[in-house]
Motif scaffolding. Sequence first.
Motif, mmCIF file in Angstrom:
data_model
loop_
_atom_site.group_PDB
_atom_site.id
_atom_site.type_symbol
_atom_site.label_atom_id
_atom_site.label_comp_id
_atom_site.label_asym_id
_atom_site.label_seq_id
_atom_site.Cartn_x
_atom_site.Cartn_y
_atom_site.Cartn_z
ATOM 1 N N ASP A 1 -22.530 -4.474 33.550
ATOM 2 C CA ASP A 1 -21.638 -5.330 34.350
ATOM 3 C C ASP A 1 -22.220 -6.725 34.523
ATOM 4 O O ASP A 1 -21.500 -7.731 34.482
ATOM 5 C CB ASP A 1 -21.378 -4.697 35.715
ATOM 6 N N GLU A 2 -23.527 -6.783 34.716
ATOM 7 C CA GLU A 2 -24.186 -8.081 34.866
ATOM 8 C C GLU A 2 -24.147 -8.859 33.558
ATOM 9 O O GLU A 2 -23.925 -10.078 33.550
ATOM 10 C CB GLU A 2 -25.634 -7.857 35.314
ATOM 11 N N ALA A 3 -24.357 -8.147 32.442
ATOM 12 C CA ALA A 3 -24.308 -8.805 31.135
ATOM 13 C C ALA A 3 -22.910 -9.344 30.846
ATOM 14 O O ALA A 3 -22.763 -10.446 30.293
ATOM 15 C CB ALA A 3 -24.735 -7.829 30.046
ATOM 16 N N ARG A 4 -21.895 -8.592 31.204
ATOM 17 C CA ARG A 4 -20.527 -9.068 30.978
ATOM 18 C C ARG A 4 -20.273 -10.364 31.738
ATOM 19 O O ARG A 4 -19.658 -11.294 31.210
ATOM 20 C CB ARG A 4 -19.529 -7.998 31.419
ATOM 21 N N ALA A 5 -20.745 -10.432 32.974
ATOM 22 C CA ALA A 5 -20.580 -11.660 33.759
ATOM 23 C C ALA A 5 -21.367 -12.814 33.141
ATOM 24 O O ALA A 5 -20.873 -13.950 33.060
ATOM 25 C CB ALA A 5 -21.037 -11.418 35.194
ATOM 26 N N ASP A 6 -22.593 -12.533 32.691
ATOM 27 C CA ASP A 6 -23.405 -13.574 32.063
ATOM 28 C C ASP A 6 -22.723 -14.121 30.809
ATOM 29 O O ASP A 6 -22.651 -15.340 30.597
ATOM 30 C CB ASP A 6 -24.783 -13.022 31.692
ATOM 31 N N PHE A 7 -22.228 -13.209 29.974
ATOM 32 C CA PHE A 7 -21.643 -13.652 28.704
ATOM 33 C C PHE A 7 -20.300 -14.336 28.903
ATOM 34 O O PHE A 7 -19.903 -15.181 28.076
ATOM 35 C CB PHE A 7 -21.550 -12.486 27.717
ATOM 36 N N ALA A 8 -19.603 -14.023 29.981
ATOM 37 C CA ALA A 8 -18.397 -14.789 30.304
ATOM 38 C C ALA A 8 -18.775 -16.249 30.542
ATOM 39 O O ALA A 8 -18.068 -17.172 30.108
ATOM 40 C CB ALA A 8 -17.706 -14.199 31.526
ATOM 41 N N GLY A 9 -19.894 -16.465 31.212
ATOM 42 C CA GLY A 9 -20.376 -17.825 31.418
ATOM 43 C C GLY A 9 -20.831 -18.478 30.128
ATOM 44 O O GLY A 9 -20.573 -19.670 29.895
ATOM 45 N N PHE A 10 -21.500 -17.715 29.268
ATOM 46 C CA PHE A 10 -21.942 -18.264 27.977
ATOM 47 C C PHE A 10 -20.735 -18.670 27.128
ATOM 48 O O PHE A 10 -20.756 -19.709 26.444
ATOM 49 C CB PHE A 10 -22.799 -17.247 27.220
ATOM 50 N N LEU A 11 -19.681 -17.836 27.163
ATOM 51 C CA LEU A 11 -18.475 -18.162 26.400
ATOM 52 C C LEU A 11 -17.842 -19.454 26.903
ATOM 53 O O LEU A 11 -17.322 -20.250 26.102
ATOM 54 C CB LEU A 11 -17.468 -17.012 26.476
ATOM 55 N N GLU A 12 -17.878 -19.662 28.201
ATOM 56 C CA GLU A 12 -17.344 -20.911 28.748
ATOM 57 C C GLU A 12 -18.112 -22.113 28.199
ATOM 58 O O GLU A 12 -17.514 -23.147 27.870
ATOM 59 C CB GLU A 12 -17.417 -20.882 30.274
ATOM 60 N N LEU A 13 -19.434 -21.979 28.103
ATOM 61 C CA LEU A 13 -20.241 -23.072 27.558
ATOM 62 C C LEU A 13 -19.905 -23.332 26.094
ATOM 63 O O LEU A 13 -19.777 -24.485 25.662
ATOM 64 C CB LEU A 13 -21.732 -22.738 27.704
ATOM 65 N N VAL A 14 -19.758 -22.265 25.324
ATOM 66 C CA VAL A 14 -19.425 -22.414 23.906
ATOM 67 C C VAL A 14 -18.057 -23.070 23.748
ATOM 68 O O VAL A 14 -17.878 -24.010 22.957
ATOM 69 C CB VAL A 14 -19.465 -21.043 23.202
ATOM 70 N N ASN A 15 -17.079 -22.588 24.497
ATOM 71 C CA ASN A 15 -15.716 -23.111 24.368
ATOM 72 C C ASN A 15 -15.586 -24.527 24.921
ATOM 73 O O ASN A 15 -14.668 -25.261 24.538
ATOM 74 C CB ASN A 15 -14.734 -22.181 25.075
ATOM 75 N N ALA A 16 -16.511 -24.920 25.799
ATOM 76 C CA ALA A 16 -16.468 -26.280 26.348
ATOM 77 C C ALA A 16 -16.902 -27.320 25.326
ATOM 78 O O ALA A 16 -16.465 -28.477 25.380
ATOM 79 C CB ALA A 16 -17.348 -26.367 27.590
ATOM 80 N N THR A 17 -17.776 -26.919 24.380
ATOM 81 C CA THR A 17 -18.255 -27.845 23.346
ATOM 82 C C THR A 17 -18.204 -27.151 21.988
ATOM 83 O O THR A 17 -19.247 -26.900 21.355
ATOM 84 C CB THR A 17 -19.689 -28.321 23.644
#
Length: 292
Positions: free
Chosen positions: A38-54
Amino acid sequence: MKILSDFDGVWTDPRKEADAILTYLIEAAARAARVPLDEARADFAGFLELVNATPSRFGWAPDGWITGYVDEDPLLLSSGLGMLLEQIGSSKGQGDSPRAARYRDGILQHHESLASFTDSCFREATTKFLATEPNQLSKSARRLLAGWLEVGAEVVVVSNSGANKLVRWFQEHDIDAREVAGGELRVRGHAEKYRIGSEAGALEFSGRRIYVDRPRYRAALEEEQADVVIGDVFSLDLALPYVLRRDELPGAPKTLILKRHKHTPPWVLALGGEGPIDHMVDSLDQVPALLA
């Protein structure tokens, strides 16, 4: 008239498979870093936001150069995440470095690089996905192809995937697909559209460098001498044919068609009209009218 068509994203919808790959990657990263899922899913949701932002910074880079960008194809998001984790903590890094570093460090205990990790996740996840979803060809493929054949088109599908899989999928939809002439369509596999030979002749669009020296794909284009090339990922499918046409080189098509998706990015949409892409279609049903 000969049509050279891509496969994934043209004859299939890649989103379900892409979701399965991301799920597999997050689970594998959680195990490697010993982080609760569950923690990893939350972390990777944030990582995806960073990728999609740039998105111009991230994509698939098997030769060290980005061969396709994350916003062009959801199947490339896993590679983009690997690039992000690798950059975190470096001079190019961004975001929550300690949080990303624990995944990077955990993964590198078992893999020689982040790229090898994402590649293995891609392969393993795809194998697992196809075990339960064995044929991803559009259910409308039989009808769609009939429309192309009615206007007299010769159809060649050129894919990075193996030809055997594609032939089987088409045949399971009552389409006479073969690796040799004589069927309703012909398949060329292992095209390696992603393989870049050098930086020579690279294009620049919206801050993205698009590499066009793709030797194996160029050989296929020169051998087939197609009139029309259809693809859904500009970098992989259409950039090289565009340059061949622009420079009046062997293998140049007359017409370039993009299969548009909801995820097709604005910078690619801007290439239509007077740009490198002649036509954009939301459905392959629209192709026969364009050919006529």
